[in-house]
Design an enzyme around this catalytic site. Structure first.
Site, PDB file in Angstrom:
ATOM      1  N   GLY A  31      84.134   2.565  84.230  1.00 21.15           N
ATOM      2  CA  GLY A  31      84.005   3.264  82.851  1.00 21.15           C
ATOM      3  C   GLY A  31      83.130   3.092  81.893  1.00 21.15           C
ATOM      4  N   HIS A  34      77.204   4.527  82.352  1.00 18.25           N
ATOM      5  CA  HIS A  34      75.136   4.576  81.909  1.00 18.25           C
ATOM      6  C   HIS A  34      74.719   5.139  83.217  1.00 18.25           C
ATOM      7  CE1 HIS A  34      75.684   0.617  83.477  1.00 18.25           C
ATOM      8  NE2 HIS A  34      76.023   0.070  82.878  1.00 18.25           N
ATOM      9  N   HIS A  37      75.258   2.935  86.520  1.00 20.02           N
ATOM     10  CA  HIS A  37      76.815   3.646  87.608  1.00 20.02           C
ATOM     11  C   HIS A  37      75.907   5.052  88.097  1.00 20.02           C
ATOM     12  CE1 HIS A  37      78.977   1.796  84.098  1.00 20.02           C
ATOM     13  NE2 HIS A  37      79.457   1.462  84.874  1.00 20.02           N
ATOM     14  N   GLY A 148      76.227  -2.207  92.476  1.00 15.81           N
ATOM     15  CA  GLY A 148      74.684  -3.145  91.695  1.00 15.81           C
ATOM     16  C   GLY A 148      74.949  -4.571  91.643  1.00 15.81           C
ATOM     17  N   LYS A 150      72.871  -5.366  89.715  1.00 20.73           N
ATOM     18  CA  LYS A 150      73.681  -6.222  88.478  1.00 20.73           C
ATOM     19  C   LYS A 150      74.028  -7.864  88.515  1.00 20.73           C
ATOM     20  CE  LYS A 150      73.951  -6.108  83.583  1.00 20.73           C
ATOM     21  NZ  LYS A 150      75.203  -6.293  83.354  1.00 20.73           N
ATOM     22  N   ASP A 151      75.398  -7.343  89.253  1.00 20.40           N
ATOM     23  CA  ASP A 151      76.729  -8.336  89.203  1.00 20.40           C
ATOM     24  C   ASP A 151      76.567  -9.133  90.577  1.00 20.40           C
ATOM     25  OD1 ASP A 151      78.816  -7.637  87.075  1.00 20.40           O
ATOM     26  OD2 ASP A 151      77.943  -5.133  87.449  1.00 20.40           O
ATOM     27  N   GLN A 154      79.193 -11.173  91.867  1.00 19.62           N
ATOM     28  CA  GLN A 154      80.586 -10.042  92.812  1.00 19.62           C
ATOM     29  C   GLN A 154      79.960  -9.578  93.981  1.00 19.62           C
ATOM     30  OE1 GLN A 154      82.535  -6.851  89.692  1.00 19.62           O
ATOM     31  NE2 GLN A 154      80.362  -5.810  90.715  1.00 19.62           N
ATOM     32  N   SER A 187      77.974  -1.206  80.175  1.00 18.28           N
ATOM     33  CA  SER A 187      78.270  -0.590  79.125  1.00 18.28           C
ATOM     34  C   SER A 187      78.533  -1.524  77.570  1.00 18.28           C
ATOM     35  CB  SER A 187      80.291  -0.840  79.971  1.00 18.28           C
ATOM     36  OG  SER A 187      79.722   0.093  81.189  1.00 18.28           O
ATOM     37  N   ARG A 188      78.704  -2.632  77.597  1.00 19.59           N
ATOM     38  CA  ARG A 188      78.484  -3.794  76.957  1.00 19.59           C
ATOM     39  C   ARG A 188      77.691  -3.543  76.646  1.00 19.59           C
ATOM     40  NH1 ARG A 188      81.289  -6.845  80.970  1.00 19.59           N
ATOM     41  NH2 ARG A 188      83.643  -7.693  80.198  1.00 19.59           N
TER      42      ARG A 188
HETATM   43  P1  AMP Z   1      81.120  -1.666  85.951  1.00 18.29           P
HETATM   44  O1  AMP Z   1      81.656  -0.526  85.215  1.00 18.29           O
HETATM   45  O2  AMP Z   1      80.538  -2.893  85.491  1.00 18.29           O
HETATM   46  O3  AMP Z   1      82.756  -2.443  86.789  1.00 18.29           O
HETATM   47  O4  AMP Z   1      80.143  -1.986  86.782  1.00 18.29           O
HETATM   48  C1  AMP Z   1      80.208  -0.208  87.943  1.00 18.29           C
HETATM   49  C2  AMP Z   1      79.568  -0.910  89.001  1.00 18.29           C
HETATM   50  O5  AMP Z   1      78.479  -0.502  88.734  1.00 18.29           O
HETATM   51  C3  AMP Z   1      78.831  -1.942  89.721  1.00 18.29           C
HETATM   52  O6  AMP Z   1      78.627  -2.681  90.826  1.00 18.29           O
HETATM   53  C4  AMP Z   1      78.167  -2.863  89.120  1.00 18.29           C
HETATM   54  O7  AMP Z   1      77.492  -3.316  89.657  1.00 18.29           O
HETATM   55  C5  AMP Z   1      77.321  -1.740  88.658  1.00 18.29           C
HETATM   56  N1  AMP Z   1      76.537  -1.828  87.926  1.00 18.29           N
HETATM   57  C6  AMP Z   1      77.041  -2.219  86.758  1.00 18.29           C
HETATM   58  N2  AMP Z   1      75.676  -1.779  85.715  1.00 18.29           N
HETATM   59  C7  AMP Z   1      74.310  -1.237  86.199  1.00 18.29           C
HETATM   60  C8  AMP Z   1      72.852  -1.705  85.805  1.00 18.29           C
HETATM   61  N3  AMP Z   1      72.214  -2.032  85.097  1.00 18.29           N
HETATM   62  N4  AMP Z   1      72.155  -0.814  87.422  1.00 18.29           N
HETATM   63  C9  AMP Z   1      73.119  -0.521  88.806  1.00 18.29           C
HETATM   64  N5  AMP Z   1      74.501  -1.500  88.813  1.00 18.29           N
HETATM   65  C10 AMP Z   1      74.921  -1.544  88.236  1.00 18.29           C
END
Ligand code: AMP
Length: 284
Positions: A31, A34, A37, A148, A150-151, A154, A187-188
């Site tokens: 959640g 941004h 997501h 993403g 980004k991780d 993961q 989100s951070r």
């Molecule tokens: P999170 O809410 O941080 O657990 O992220 C949920 C999903 O969104 C994960 O698959 C992340 O890798 C992806 N995500 C988070 N930030 C980004 C970003 N800047 N660009 C692309 N995907 C992202």
């Protein structure tokens, strides 16, 4: 858009959709949505008949002393963003339902993929991620799930989990979405004070510098890392958790850079921990 919190209701709903032949695209998140997501949601909308978003701040993937309690949350805003991204079903379970008293079945992907980098800095983190994603797959029963880059680690772990566990789910990897100035969306990022936000630009700057060096013919990983390290450490409030060049599939460290090399880093700026990465033969 329908918001569902109850696990059985969600599972029955998804099962009925699947039985009716609808292709379910799933985007799991914590959640505080941004553009990163939203890019996953837009691609999911394009590829699936039914778009499912989950919002769950997963306690099992946070270590003691990490930011579980302060993690940013805003369901109302997320619901509005999800609706405009074309989400059909928003799954918003409570922690006590996902991990009821007596819960004791965890899933771990073992080996290098989860031992290095984030796994070394955050013991138990990937076990928490694998466990919750496996549970979410059982509840949502998606045909495809979007994650993403980004991780990066993961994503590598989840691809391994799906292969090893024969999950009938296609994993779709999506590019990193960045702010106009290059900071990877997270989100951070809201934790960052103004001066920290400026210092955080060193992350993308050092990845760009590394990609430029590689484009100019540099292949010595140690030299590339030394330059990146110097750039990061020129910021007074920045501490490096790790900074490595690894093989994009195995995450094995590489001494000589080639087309499979990815630079991955995690830093702390003040109290905020940020991660970023870049595949070195791509432009940033
Ligand atoms: P999170 O809410 O941080 O657990 O992220 C949920 C999903 O969104 C994960 O698959 C992340 O890798 C992806 N995500 C988070 N930030 C980004 C970003 N800047 N660009 C692309 N995907 C992202």
């Amino acid at each position: 858009m329908k918001t569902i919190s109850d696990i059985i209701e969600m599972q029955q709903h998804c099962m009925a959709l699947r039985t009716a032949g609808r292709r379910i695209a799933f985007v799991p998140t914590m959640g505080y949505l941004h553009e990163g997501h939203l890019s996953l949601l837009h691609e999911g909308r394009r590829r699936g008949d039914i778009l499912v978003l989950s919002i769950f701040v997963n306690p099992a993937q946070f270590g003691a002393g990490e930011d579980l309690d302060s993690y940013p949350r805003n369901l109302e805003r997320d619901e509005a963003l999800a609706r405009s991204a074309g989400v059909d079903l928003l799954f918003f379970p409570q922690a006590g339902a996902i991990y009821p008293p007596g819960f004791s079945t965890y899933l771990s992907v073992e080996g290098r993929l989860t031992e290095t980098l984030e796994g070394a800095c955050r013991p138990g983190h990937f076990r928490g991620v694998a466990t919750v994603v496996a549970k979410l797959f059982n509840i949502v029963q998606p045909h495809l799930a979007l994650f993403g880059r980004k991780d990066f680690q993961q994503l590598a772990m989840l691809e391994q989990m799906v292969r090893d566990g024969n999950y009938p789910v296609e994993i779709v990897a999506m590019p990193i979405v960045r702010e106009a100035d290059g900071l990877a969306m997270s989100s951070r990022n809201v934790y960052l004070a103004a001066s920290e936000r400026t210092q955080a630009l060193a992350l993308v700057a050092c990845l760009r510098q590394a990609a430029r060096l590689v484009a100019a013919g540099e292949t010595d990983a140690a030299r590339i890392i030394a330059q990146a390290r110097a750039q990061l450490l020129s910021k007074p409030d920045l501490k490096i958790d790790y900074l490595k060049i690894c093989h994009r599939q195995t995450l094995q460290e590489m001494a000589v850079v080639d087309d499979n090399s990815v630079m991955l880093l995690a830093v702390k700026i003040g109290k905020t921990r940020l991660i970023d990465n870049h595949i070195l033969n791509e432009e940033v």
